[in-house]
Design a protein around this motif. Structure first.
Motif, short mmCIF file in Angstrom:
data_model
loop_
_atom_site.label_atom_id
_atom_site.label_comp_id
_atom_site.label_asym_id
_atom_site.label_seq_id
_atom_site.Cartn_x
_atom_site.Cartn_y
_atom_site.Cartn_z
N MET A 118 0.84 -1.19 0.00
CA MET A 118 0.00 0.00 0.00
C MET A 118 0.88 1.25 0.00
O MET A 118 1.88 1.32 0.69
N ILE A 119 0.48 2.22 -0.77
CA ILE A 119 1.17 3.50 -0.85
C ILE A 119 0.58 4.41 0.22
O ILE A 119 -0.62 4.35 0.50
N SER A 120 1.42 5.28 0.80
CA SER A 120 0.92 6.17 1.85
C SER A 120 1.39 7.60 1.63
O SER A 120 2.52 7.84 1.22
N VAL A 121 0.47 8.54 1.92
CA VAL A 121 0.72 9.96 1.71
C VAL A 121 0.38 10.71 3.00
O VAL A 121 -0.67 10.48 3.60
N LEU A 122 1.27 11.61 3.39
CA LEU A 122 1.04 12.49 4.54
C LEU A 122 1.16 13.93 4.06
O LEU A 122 2.16 14.32 3.47
N PHE A 123 0.11 14.72 4.31
CA PHE A 123 0.14 16.15 4.04
C PHE A 123 0.47 16.87 5.34
O PHE A 123 -0.10 16.53 6.39
N VAL A 124 1.38 17.86 5.29
CA VAL A 124 1.83 18.55 6.50
C VAL A 124 1.69 20.06 6.32
O VAL A 124 2.11 20.62 5.31
N CYS A 125 1.08 20.70 7.33
CA CYS A 125 1.06 22.17 7.40
C CYS A 125 1.44 22.58 8.81
O CYS A 125 1.97 21.78 9.58
N LEU A 126 1.14 23.80 9.17
CA LEU A 126 1.57 24.31 10.48
C LEU A 126 0.74 23.75 11.63
O LEU A 126 1.26 23.09 12.52
N GLY A 127 -0.57 23.96 11.62
CA GLY A 127 -1.40 23.55 12.74
C GLY A 127 -2.29 22.36 12.49
O GLY A 127 -2.98 21.89 13.38
N ASN A 128 -2.33 21.88 11.25
CA ASN A 128 -3.15 20.73 10.84
C ASN A 128 -4.64 20.99 11.03
O ASN A 128 -5.40 20.11 11.40
N ILE A 129 -5.06 22.24 10.74
CA ILE A 129 -6.50 22.53 10.77
C ILE A 129 -7.00 23.17 9.47
O ILE A 129 -8.21 23.23 9.26
N CYS A 130 -6.10 23.67 8.62
CA CYS A 130 -6.55 24.35 7.39
C CYS A 130 -6.08 23.62 6.13
O CYS A 130 -6.84 22.89 5.50
N ARG A 131 -4.83 23.81 5.77
CA ARG A 131 -4.32 23.32 4.48
C ARG A 131 -4.17 21.81 4.41
O ARG A 131 -4.64 21.17 3.47
N SER A 132 -3.47 21.22 5.39
CA SER A 132 -3.21 19.78 5.27
C SER A 132 -4.48 18.94 5.43
O SER A 132 -4.65 17.96 4.69
N PRO A 133 -5.43 19.29 6.32
CA PRO A 133 -6.66 18.49 6.33
C PRO A 133 -7.49 18.70 5.06
O PRO A 133 -8.17 17.78 4.60
N MET A 134 -7.42 19.92 4.49
CA MET A 134 -8.11 20.14 3.23
C MET A 134 -7.52 19.23 2.15
O MET A 134 -8.24 18.57 1.41
N ALA A 135 -6.19 19.16 2.09
CA ALA A 135 -5.53 18.30 1.11
C ALA A 135 -5.85 16.83 1.37
O ALA A 135 -6.12 16.07 0.42
N GLU A 136 -5.85 16.42 2.63
CA GLU A 136 -6.20 15.03 2.96
C GLU A 136 -7.60 14.71 2.47
O GLU A 136 -7.83 13.68 1.81
N ALA A 137 -8.57 15.57 2.75
CA ALA A 137 -9.96 15.33 2.36
C ALA A 137 -10.12 15.32 0.84
O ALA A 137 -10.79 14.44 0.28
N VAL A 138 -9.51 16.28 0.17
CA VAL A 138 -9.62 16.37 -1.29
C VAL A 138 -8.96 15.16 -1.94
O VAL A 138 -9.52 14.56 -2.88
N PHE A 139 -7.81 14.75 -1.44
CA PHE A 139 -7.11 13.60 -2.03
C PHE A 139 -7.90 12.32 -1.79
O PHE A 139 -8.04 11.49 -2.69
N ARG A 140 -8.44 12.14 -0.58
CA ARG A 140 -9.28 10.97 -0.30
C ARG A 140 -10.48 10.92 -1.25
O ARG A 140 -10.84 9.87 -1.76
N HIS A 141 -11.10 12.08 -1.46
CA HIS A 141 -12.27 12.18 -2.35
C HIS A 141 -11.88 11.75 -3.77
O HIS A 141 -12.61 10.99 -4.42
N ARG A 142 -10.73 12.21 -4.22
CA ARG A 142 -10.25 11.85 -5.56
C ARG A 142 -9.95 10.35 -5.64
O ARG A 142 -10.25 9.70 -6.64
N LEU A 143 -9.33 9.81 -4.61
CA LEU A 143 -9.02 8.38 -4.59
C LEU A 143 -10.30 7.54 -4.65
O LEU A 143 -10.35 6.54 -5.37
#
Length: 162
Positions: free
Chosen positions: A1-26
């Motif tokens: 299995m391939i794994s991806v981690l998105f990282v930002c400063l506080g993990n409440i704006c950019r990285s969770p947005m990227a996680e959600a968008v990427f999951r949706h695309r997957l």
């Protein structure tokens, strides 16, 4: 299995947005069983909190789930757990590399999100916590997630040729 981690400063704006968008695309591509996605922050201010209200409102508008997402801090264990560690800005990349120290096995790829979008001529994904511009960030993240999936697919094809 391939794994991806998105990282930002506080993990409440950019990285969770990227996680959600990427999951949706997957999910749309029937790849959710093949690629694991998570997000984390370099700071500890928001540990355990749900994504920022601006991120939630934007994801709701596009029908993208963020269910179960809670802020966490990047850890040294993430280095061996994730194949792609995608940092939202230069400071996040520097701070993430500092957490990992001298670990380097050539397997984990740590890079900036905007490296996926060289045509945008920007070094960093702007932080909407400070700018308030969640739409701009969503547009960048949406396109970047598409490019990330292309990169992963390309890397896997190259790996299978070896």
């Amino acid at each position: 299995m391939i794994s991806v981690l998105f990282v930002c400063l506080g993990n409440i704006c950019r990285s969770p947005m990227a996680e959600a968008v990427f999951r949706h695309r997957l999910t749309a591509c029937n790849l959710e069983q093949d690629i694991q996605v998570d997000s984390a922050g370099t700071g500890d201010w928001h540990l355990g909190k749900v994504p920022h209200e601006g991120t939630r409102a934007l994801l709701d508008r596009f029908g993208i789930s963020y269910e179960g997402m809670r802020a966490r801090q990047v850890s040294i264990e993430d280095y061996s757990k994730f194949d792609y560690i995608v940092c939202m800005d230069s400071n996040n990349e520097r701070d993430t590399r500092a957490v990992f120290g001298s670990k380097s096995d050539g397997h984990t790829k740590v890079f900036k999100f905007m490296d996926l979008l060289p045509d945008k001529k920007m070094d960093d994904v702007p932080d909407p916590y400070y700018t308030g511009n969640f739409d701009e960030v969503y547009d960048l993240i949406s396109l970047g997630c598409e490019r990330l999936l292309e990169r992963i697919t390309h890397d896997q094809l190259e790996h299978s040729k070896v």
